[in-house]
Design an enzyme around this catalytic site. Structure first.
Site, PDB file in Angstrom:
ATOM      1  CE  LYS A  75      31.108  41.093  36.926  1.00  0.00           C
ATOM      2  NZ  LYS A  75      32.160  40.824  37.926  1.00  0.00           N
ATOM      3  N   GLY A  88      43.974  45.393  35.736  1.00  0.00           N
ATOM      4  CA  GLY A  88      42.719  45.380  36.488  1.00  0.00           C
ATOM      5  C   GLY A  88      42.783  46.346  37.650  1.00  0.00           C
ATOM      6  CB  CYS A 100      34.708  33.326  38.875  1.00  0.00           C
ATOM      7  SG  CYS A 100      34.244  34.503  40.164  1.00  0.00           S
TER       8      CYS A 100
END
Ligand SMILES: Cc1cc2nc3c(=O)[nH]c(=O)nc-3n(C[C@H](O)[C@H](O)[C@H](O)COP(=O)(O)OP(=O)(O)OC[C@H]3O[C@@H](n4cnc5c(N)ncnc54)[C@H](O)[C@@H]3O)c2cc1C
Ligand SMILES: Cc1cc2nc3c(=O)[nH]c(=O)nc-3n(C[C@H](O)[C@H](O)[C@H](O)COP(=O)(O)O)c2cc1C
Lengths: 256, 299
Positions: B45, B264, B129
């Site tokens: 992460k 993912g 992101c």
């Protein structure tokens, strides 16, 4: 899975800290031990165990912080959104069941007790709290109340009472189900292990997505949202984080 | 004999499937779990210098072919993350790629230095992101910022560095070229698509952050196009992904030009994503006559 809009039909006090909400929603197939994500738009979305599915969905909410306080203060007619049922519930194995609950954890056990009775199981329950005003309402089965201060029922802890029953050779319990504070559940799992009786617990971890993608709610490699929340006591005891460590909203590990 | 081994910027993997950053990758135990489930490499992460709580709930949803999330990069901060990574590096048995992000080039470099101590195989820079907009720009929308960050991190650490790119740009190839200029050893693509979900009955956006990143099977065509465009523009290895849930999906991604394939959202669509997808890929290779992964190309 999308959230479904529903209304609060009834909001009743279970005890000083816990409110039981009856919702106008039927979740077909909901199993004891499963949970729902409760979304109050503009406030938050939190995981809450299902405490009854019939005739409609019921949840028991403890006021533990800002979001749960909002959920617990909902009134009849208020609108909320439900995503679920989620997670793995209890495996309904064996014939003679014993429930050991503490705090709002007795909600899902009461649901299980009712389903067990409907299916012809022999069910008994031990319900503990620090004091009388924190006790939840009894289950449809014989329910033994235990308070630490003796203000209601037996004096002591629910684990003391469990030990007494497990030691009774005539009791022949097939399965112990437990939900409550994690240290209590750890003691329950240990007692059951000692007496060779299988146990199942409901374990909570800080949860975000609720469907297994974000990984936040891990206890070791075990994910509370999709591998649990139900877990066998033996498996929990073999997990190095059980009863010891969890994580906050950032993911920082903290002692329990 | 089918050979599934690949190598990305010198990092050797037993199969081309890489656990994507942020998907069940928050702690050492989860990285180890993905490795045991059959991932060829795992990505942690994204972590920042300081701990971050992320956005409030709702932070994610799954519906049909799409997943949406606005977790908001919650993470325990680089120091605690480094401890998790140390354990993962020791026990995963596959390369661990450490994802890092920051508010500027200095923070990226600083966090990367802390993370380097855990000895991951590679550092992946999350400059893409879509969920932290209000805190500033998305670096991978800007070639100059992309180059600057990659260069700063390359200067700070000795590990190979991959730049993770966003599909939410006009010309992703231009960004890949900028990353290469900055010294990137690899490219990871794609991060999620910027999106929004409105609940008609709530009359509100579902995610607390209002906007979120779209992933899952529905974004595969976008991912294939992006990776293909990057492949035309640079000769760097590419960890390609976005919506990959099967062996043939993975083959398509390799044909688009990927060197390895990231997995993912598939963990929510398949029971045992890594084992199943790598088995399917091997079967595909067998039936189509490919001996090794790098042979998989479009005609
Ligand atoms: C599977 C599961 C079932 C649950 N069932 C019930 C239930 O039936 N009744 C009930 O009252 N509560 C239940 N909870 C706990 C409940 O979700 C939290 O108490 C609630 O989210 C507290 O939020 P807050 O913002 O009010 O409190 P905060 O002040 O934010 O936190 C209070 C405590 O709750 C924990 N908590 C906060 N947010 C979450 C979260 N998203 N997930 C898990 N824990 C959190 C914190 O770690 C802290 O210990 C359950 C949790 C899980 C994971
Ligand atoms: C819940 C969630 C969290 C994510 N967190 C990160 C992250 O921290 N860093 C990052 O670079 N990408 C993150 N991503 C993006 C994924 O790594 C991946 O690029 C994207 O999901 C597309 O691939 P997929 O369709 O296979 O999921 C996240 C995705 C999801 C769904």
């Amino acid at each position: 899975m999308l959230p479904i809009k529903t209304k609060v039909l009834k909001a009743e006090k279970e005890n000083e800290k816990v409110i039981r909400l009856t919702l106008g929603l039927q979740l077909s197939g909901a199993q004891p031990g499963q949970f729902v994500m409760v979304w109050v738009p503009g406030v938050d979305e939190k995981p809450i165990s299902i405490s009854e599915s019939k005739p409609t969905l019921e949840i028991c909410v403890a006021n533990a912080g800002p979001a749960s306080e909002k959920i617990a203060s909902l009134k009849a007619g208020d609108e909320i959104f439900i995503r679920g049922p989620l997670g793995h519930g209890f495996e309904q194995k064996g014939r003679k069941w014993l429930m050991v609950g503490g705090g709002y954890g007795f909600g899902p056990l009461r649901f299980l007790a009712r389903v067990g009775k409907d299916n012809g199981k022999s069910v008994e329950a031990i319900l503990g709290a620090r004091t009388k005003s924190l006790l939840m309402k009894k289950a449809v089965c014989e329910t033994c109340f235990v308070t630490n201060d003796g203000s209601e029922g037996k004096t002591g802890t629910s684990v003391d009472e469990l030990e007494r029953r497990l030691a009774d050779k005539n009791a022949k319990t097939d399965m112990v189900f437990s939900c409550g504070p994690e240290r209590m559940m750890a003691a329950v799992a240990q007692a059951c292990k000692k007496h060779g009786v299988p146990s199942q617990l409901l374990v909570e971890r800080y949860m975000k997505c609720g469907f297994g993608i974000c990984g936040h709610c891990a206890m070791g490699k075990w994910l509370a949202c999709v591998d649990g929340p139900a877990i066998y006591g033996e498996e929990a005891l073999s997990n190095p984080e059980f009863g010891k460590e969890h994580q906050d909203r950032c993911g920082c590990k903290k002692p329990l | 004999m089918i050979k599934l081994e690949v190598s990305v910027a010198g990092v050797k993997m037993c199969n081309p499937l890489v656990l994507a950053a942020g998907v069940r990758s928050n702690y050492a135990d989860l990285l180890i779990r993905a490795a045991k489930e059959g991932a060829g490499a795992v990505t942690s992460k994204s972590c920042s210098l300081e701990p971050r709580p992320g956005h409030p709930n709702p932070t994610a949803m799954i519906h049909g072919q799409v997943v949406m999330n606005a977790i908001g990069l919650s993470n325990p901060g680089a120091k605690e993350e480094a401890e998790q990574l140390k354990k993962a590096v020791k026990e995963a048995g596959v390369p661990v790629i450490a994802s890092v992000f920051g508010k500027n080039a200095d923070e990226f470099a600083e966090a990367s230095k802390i993370i380097e101590k855990a000895k991951p195989a590679m550092i992946e820079l999350n400059i893409s992101c879509p969920n932290v907009h209000r805190e500033g720009r998305m670096f991978s929308a800007d070639p100059a910022a992309t180059e600057e960050i990659v260069r700063a991190v390359k200067k700070a650490v000795k590990l190979p560095v991959s730049a993770k790119l966003s599909p939410n740009v006009t010309d992703i190839a231009e960004i890949a070229v900028a990353a290469k200029r900055g010294g990137a050893d690899a490219i990871t693509a794609i991060n999620t698509l910027s999106g929004m979900w409105i609940d008609a009955y709530a009359k509100k956006p579902y995610l607390a952050n209002r906007q979120g990143g779209v992933s899952g099977p529905g974004i595969k065509p976008v991912a294939l196009r992006c990776v293909w465009q990057i492949r035309q523009a640079v000769d760097l290895p590419i960890i390609g992904g976005g919506g990959i849930t099967s062996g043939t999906d993975a083959a398509e991604m390799l044909m688009a030009g990927a060197t390895a394939v990231s997995i993912g959202s598939a963990v929510c669509y398949r029971k045992n994503a890594f084992a199943e997808i790598s088995k399917e890929l091997a079967e595909f290779m067998e039936s189509e006559g490919y001996a090794k992964v790098s042979d998989i190309k479009m005609d």
